[in-house]
Motif scaffolding. Structure first.
Motif, mmCIF file in Angstrom:
data_model
loop_
_atom_site.group_PDB
_atom_site.id
_atom_site.type_symbol
_atom_site.label_atom_id
_atom_site.label_comp_id
_atom_site.label_asym_id
_atom_site.label_seq_id
_atom_site.Cartn_x
_atom_site.Cartn_y
_atom_site.Cartn_z
ATOM 1 N N LYS A 1 -7.435 3.210 8.313
ATOM 2 C CA LYS A 1 -8.673 3.475 7.566
ATOM 3 C C LYS A 1 -8.719 2.627 6.294
ATOM 4 N N ASP A 2 -7.607 2.590 5.544
ATOM 5 C CA ASP A 2 -7.548 1.810 4.304
ATOM 6 C C ASP A 2 -7.836 0.327 4.537
ATOM 7 N N THR B 1 3.361 7.925 4.793
ATOM 8 C CA THR B 1 1.966 7.635 5.132
ATOM 9 C C THR B 1 1.790 7.590 6.645
ATOM 10 N N GLU C 1 -4.102 6.697 8.284
ATOM 11 C CA GLU C 1 -4.520 6.461 6.899
ATOM 12 C C GLU C 1 -4.546 4.970 6.590
ATOM 13 N N LEU C 2 -3.505 4.269 7.057
ATOM 14 C CA LEU C 2 -3.436 2.826 6.810
ATOM 15 C C LEU C 2 -4.544 2.086 7.559
ATOM 16 N N ARG D 1 0.844 -1.208 0.000
ATOM 17 C CA ARG D 1 0.000 0.000 0.000
ATOM 18 C C ARG D 1 0.878 1.257 0.000
#
Length: 141
Positions: free
Chosen positions: A55-56, A48, A52-53, A40
């Protein structure tokens, strides 16, 4: 053949592909989720944040932080702490991680090429079936 038999065959194929792809991951000393995280970040091609991760991947922040710490210990990630706000941390791939991701993508490509070569002319039928499946899934959202 009934639909359940097709579902079983699809599951078997899925499991076999997973097993094949685990071999290179094991050589790289990565779990599947660790690779997914690296991949990712690799495709985002930028530093990052853990939020964010999380959430992804639709997981909790503590869960993703645990994996990020493991990847940092394996020297696949570096943590960058923002000077103006020490609470904000970014994660970036190390050179080793970039090389590993590139190598894993090559291994995946080789496996897929071998599979499609083994299919011979039947691959055209498979592509048609896959296109129909994708279209069905899009139409039935």
């Amino acid at each position: 053949m009934q639909y359940k038999e097709y579902a079983i065959k699809i599951r078997i194929i899925q499991n076999k592909f997973f097993e094949k792809m685990m071999l290179p991951l094991q050589k790289a000393n990565l779990t599947k989720i660790e690779f997914e995280i690296l991949n990712r970040i690799f495709f985002l091609n930028k530093q990052t944040k853990a939020t964010e991760l999380a959430k992804d991947f639709q997981v909790s922040l503590p869960a993703i932080l645990h994996k990020l710490d493991a990847l940092e210990k394996k020297e696949f990630l570096t943590k960058i702490i923002k000077e103006s706000d020490k609470r904000i941390k970014y994660y970036s791939l190390t050179d080793q991680a970039k090389k590993t991701c590139e190598w894993l993508h090559l291994e995946y490509d080789k496996a897929m090429e071998a599979y499609f070569e083994a299919l011979g002319e039947e691959k055209e039928h498979l592509f048609r079936i896959l296109d129909l499946t994708i279209q069905f899934m899009e139409d039935t959202k």
